[in-house]
Design a protein around this motif. Structure first.
Motif, short mmCIF file in Angstrom:
data_model
loop_
_atom_site.label_atom_id
_atom_site.label_comp_id
_atom_site.label_asym_id
_atom_site.label_seq_id
_atom_site.Cartn_x
_atom_site.Cartn_y
_atom_site.Cartn_z
N ASP A 71 47.56 -38.75 29.77
CA ASP A 71 48.27 -39.55 30.78
C ASP A 71 48.37 -41.02 30.35
O ASP A 71 49.38 -41.68 30.62
CB ASP A 71 47.57 -39.45 32.13
N VAL A 72 47.33 -41.52 29.70
CA VAL A 72 47.38 -42.90 29.19
C VAL A 72 48.45 -43.03 28.11
O VAL A 72 49.24 -43.99 28.09
CB VAL A 72 46.00 -43.32 28.64
N GLU A 73 48.50 -42.05 27.20
CA GLU A 73 49.53 -42.08 26.15
C GLU A 73 50.93 -41.97 26.76
O GLU A 73 51.86 -42.64 26.30
CB GLU A 73 49.30 -40.94 25.16
N LYS A 74 51.06 -41.13 27.78
CA LYS A 74 52.34 -41.00 28.45
C LYS A 74 52.76 -42.31 29.11
O LYS A 74 53.92 -42.72 29.06
CB LYS A 74 52.26 -39.88 29.50
N ALA A 75 51.79 -43.00 29.73
CA ALA A 75 52.08 -44.28 30.37
C ALA A 75 52.53 -45.32 29.34
O ALA A 75 53.43 -46.13 29.61
CB ALA A 75 50.85 -44.78 31.12
N LYS A 76 51.92 -45.28 28.15
CA LYS A 76 52.35 -46.21 27.09
C LYS A 76 53.78 -45.94 26.68
O LYS A 76 54.57 -46.87 26.45
CB LYS A 76 51.42 -46.07 25.89
N GLU A 119 59.67 -47.09 27.17
CA GLU A 119 60.95 -46.64 27.71
C GLU A 119 61.59 -47.73 28.56
O GLU A 119 62.80 -47.99 28.47
CB GLU A 119 60.75 -45.36 28.53
N THR A 120 60.78 -48.37 29.40
CA THR A 120 61.31 -49.45 30.24
C THR A 120 61.67 -50.66 29.40
O THR A 120 62.70 -51.32 29.63
CB THR A 120 60.26 -49.85 31.30
N THR A 121 60.84 -50.98 28.41
CA THR A 121 61.12 -52.12 27.54
C THR A 121 62.42 -51.94 26.79
O THR A 121 63.21 -52.89 26.62
CB THR A 121 59.96 -52.31 26.54
N ALA A 122 62.70 -50.72 26.34
CA ALA A 122 63.88 -50.46 25.53
C ALA A 122 65.18 -50.67 26.30
O ALA A 122 66.23 -50.87 25.68
CB ALA A 122 63.83 -49.03 24.99
N ILE A 123 65.09 -50.64 27.64
CA ILE A 123 66.32 -50.87 28.42
C ILE A 123 66.88 -52.26 28.14
O ILE A 123 68.11 -52.45 28.11
CB ILE A 123 66.02 -50.70 29.92
N GLY A 124 66.04 -53.24 27.92
CA GLY A 124 66.49 -54.60 27.67
C GLY A 124 66.78 -54.91 26.21
O GLY A 124 67.14 -56.04 25.88
N THR A 147 51.65 -52.27 34.78
CA THR A 147 50.67 -52.04 35.84
C THR A 147 50.36 -50.56 35.99
O THR A 147 49.20 -50.16 36.17
CB THR A 147 51.18 -52.60 37.18
N PHE A 148 51.38 -49.72 35.91
CA PHE A 148 51.16 -48.27 35.98
C PHE A 148 50.33 -47.79 34.80
O PHE A 148 49.54 -46.84 34.92
CB PHE A 148 52.49 -47.53 36.04
N ARG A 149 50.48 -48.42 33.65
CA ARG A 149 49.65 -48.06 32.51
C ARG A 149 48.19 -48.40 32.79
O ARG A 149 47.28 -47.64 32.46
CB ARG A 149 50.12 -48.78 31.25
N GLU A 150 47.95 -49.54 33.44
CA GLU A 150 46.58 -49.90 33.81
C GLU A 150 45.99 -48.89 34.78
O GLU A 150 44.80 -48.55 34.69
CB GLU A 150 46.57 -51.30 34.44
N ILE A 151 46.81 -48.38 35.71
CA ILE A 151 46.33 -47.38 36.66
C ILE A 151 45.90 -46.12 35.91
O ILE A 151 44.84 -45.53 36.19
CB ILE A 151 47.42 -47.04 37.69
N SER A 152 46.69 -45.68 34.93
CA SER A 152 46.33 -44.49 34.16
C SER A 152 45.05 -44.71 33.36
O SER A 152 44.23 -43.80 33.22
CB SER A 152 47.47 -44.09 33.23
N GLU A 153 44.86 -45.93 32.86
CA GLU A 153 43.62 -46.22 32.13
C GLU A 153 42.42 -46.21 33.07
O GLU A 153 41.34 -45.72 32.71
CB GLU A 153 43.75 -47.57 31.42
N HIS A 154 42.60 -46.74 34.28
CA HIS A 154 41.52 -46.70 35.26
C HIS A 154 41.21 -45.24 35.65
O HIS A 154 40.04 -44.87 35.83
CB HIS A 154 41.89 -47.49 36.50
N GLN A 155 42.25 -44.43 35.78
CA GLN A 155 42.05 -43.03 36.13
C GLN A 155 41.27 -42.31 35.03
O GLN A 155 40.45 -41.42 35.31
CB GLN A 155 43.40 -42.33 36.35
N ARG A 156 41.52 -42.68 33.79
CA ARG A 156 40.77 -42.06 32.69
C ARG A 156 39.29 -42.45 32.78
O ARG A 156 38.41 -41.60 32.58
CB ARG A 156 41.34 -42.49 31.34
N VAL A 157 39.02 -43.71 33.09
CA VAL A 157 37.63 -44.14 33.24
C VAL A 157 36.96 -43.37 34.38
O VAL A 157 35.81 -42.91 34.25
CB VAL A 157 37.56 -45.65 33.49
N LYS A 158 37.68 -43.21 35.48
CA LYS A 158 37.12 -42.46 36.62
C LYS A 158 36.85 -41.01 36.24
O LYS A 158 35.80 -40.44 36.61
CB LYS A 158 38.08 -42.53 37.81
N THR A 159 37.77 -40.41 35.50
CA THR A 159 37.57 -39.03 35.05
C THR A 159 36.35 -38.91 34.16
O THR A 159 35.57 -37.96 34.26
CB THR A 159 38.82 -38.53 34.31
#
Length: 446
Positions: free
Chosen positions: A49-54, A59-64, A131-143
């Motif tokens: 999930d962390v890799e997916k968030a990255k 993907e969002t960066t490439a839009i610009g 920010t969503f990437r940070e959430i996935s990293e926090h979720q990994r720590v919790k797991t």
């Protein structure tokens, strides 16, 4: 008969032994936790999930970033369209003349480039994706924390069952020796046959309990392997002992650990989710801003009466180049955009309320976990004292029975009392370790 060289047999035996050893793992509690962080399925998925968030951030960066595209089209006009022209143009006044324009084979090649110059939603969306990437990293720590908690609990379960099994095996050995001595005394006519029968009943009960505990140990190991992400076929040996772990624990120090709610992983997750809700509101507000983009297009057209695009000829490709800017300015949306902003503000308030609720819940959880630990510690100390007294009573009863002062029934009662005290003691140890495990999880102190 074919004679196999001895060296071949020796090598085969060595390989077989090494293979058997490779299938058995000796693990301490810390090693079991580390193994789980590498092989547990939930931990693996959290890392994915962390890799997916990255990837989503990129993907969002490439839009610009510049966008390039190309296209190639071909038309075969089987029947050219016919149009009517006034006859005055060709010297036939009062009539319409049928004419056909164009060529049968037409090809167009296009190369386009687009660049986003300014977009408020894009800028805010880029921040939100991080920010969503940070959430996935926090979720990994919790797991990881939850996995360590479950592995620790399963490890303790095996140790307690194994310790109870060891106690019963020692009692079985003592009971077998006592039965042998009682039979000798009976043969000399110094005791009744009832004493021998009672001893045999006690020994049979202990054997049944041993069989049950052996099965519990195997079930506990299976659960531990499941929590670790280990194959069920692999054999494991636990190198830590129950009392060895207890000796490493400073009971008073554990009870006095301090708690910082802002360092708790659940609070960090809610805090990051609040930030995500805030950015979502900003993104909706950014929809009021204009969007500016630039583009460039290069196009080549070829028109033929014959399909000879791949032949070496002098027919031309006609070029065209266009460069420009596009500005989109929102003017009026009948209140739909304002409604989206208000909805985002409501979600932000809900996120803030959830964070406040989680903060209070964490404080309550810590208080409860600390209380359970203190109660478990008091019960452990009480059971430890009771076990010492029960052991003394049983030893004195053994001496009295050997001397013929008490009956086998009285010895059985003290023996059962001693076994119950041992069971209660190790259960108190198990409860204390689980309470500490729960407190460690609440404090994020693994």
């Amino acid at each position: 008969m074919i004679r196999v060289p001895k060296i071949f047999l020796m090598l085969s035996a060595m390989l077989l032994l090494s293979g058997l050893q490779a299938q058995q793992s000796t693990l301490s509690l810390q090693q079991a936790r580390e193994y789980a962080l590498q092989h547990n399925i939930n931990v693996k998925n959290a890392a994915l999930d962390v890799e997916k968030a990255k990837d989503q951030v990129w993907e969002t960066t490439a839009i610009g970033l510049p966008q390039l595209s190309s296209s190639l089209s071909y038309n075969n006009n089987l029947d050219l369209p016919t149009q009517l022209l006034p006859g005055e143009l060709v010297g036939q006044p009062g009539q319409f003349v049928e004419v056909q324009f164009g060529t049968q084979h037409n090809a167009t090649a296009t190369l386009s480039a687009n660049q986003l110059v300014f977009s408020g939603p894009y800028i805010v969306g880029l921040q939100a994706s991080k920010t969503f990437r940070e959430i996935s990293e926090h979720q990994r720590v919790k797991t990881n924390i939850e996995t360590k908690h479950m592995v620790t609990q399963a490890y303790y379960t095996v140790l307690v069952a194994r310790k109870n099994l060891q106690v019963l095996q020692e009692s079985k050995t003592n009971m077998e020796q006592l039965l042998k001595e009682t039979k000798a005394i009976y043969q000399q006519g110094l005791t009744e046959e009832t004493s021998v029968d009672q001893m045999e009943i006690n020994l049979s009960n202990i054997k049944n309990q041993i069989n049950n505990l052996q099965r519990q140990v195997e079930v506990g190991k299976a659960l531990l392997k499941f929590q670790m992400g280990m194959e069920m076929e692999e054999e494991i040996h636990l190198s830590d002992s129950l009392m060895g772990i207890m000796e490493q624990i400073n009971l008073e120090q554990v009870a006095g650990k301090q708690f910082d709610v802002q360092s708790h992983i659940d609070y960090k997750i809610l805090n990051t989710q609040e930030q995500a809700s805030y950015l979502s509101m900003r993104r909706e507000k950014a929809e009021y801003l204009p969007t500016l983009s630039a583009f460039y297009q290069h196009q080549q057209n070829a028109m033929r009466e014959e399909f000879n695009y791949f032949e070496d000829n002098n027919d031309q490709w006609y070029e065209s180049n266009v460069i420009g800017f596009q500005l989109n300015l929102p003017i009026f949306t009948s209140g739909s955009r304002m409604s989206k902003v208000q909805q985002a503000q409501i979600e932000l308030e809900k996120a803030q309320n959830r964070k406040q609720q989680v903060e209070q819940s964490l404080k309550m959880t810590i208080t409860q976990a600390r209380t359970e630990y203190l109660s478990a510690m008091e019960n452990y100390l009480t059971r430890k004292s009771s076990l010492e007294l029960s052991e003394k009573v049983y030893e004195r009863s053994m001496q009295k029975f050997t001397a013929g002062v008490i009956s086998s029934t009285e010895l059985t009662q003290t023996h059962n009392q001693f076994l119950n005290s041992q069971t209660a003691y190790f259960q108190a140890v198990f409860n204390l370790l689980n309470a500490k495990n729960k407190l460690d999880k609440a404090l994020n102190s693994y």
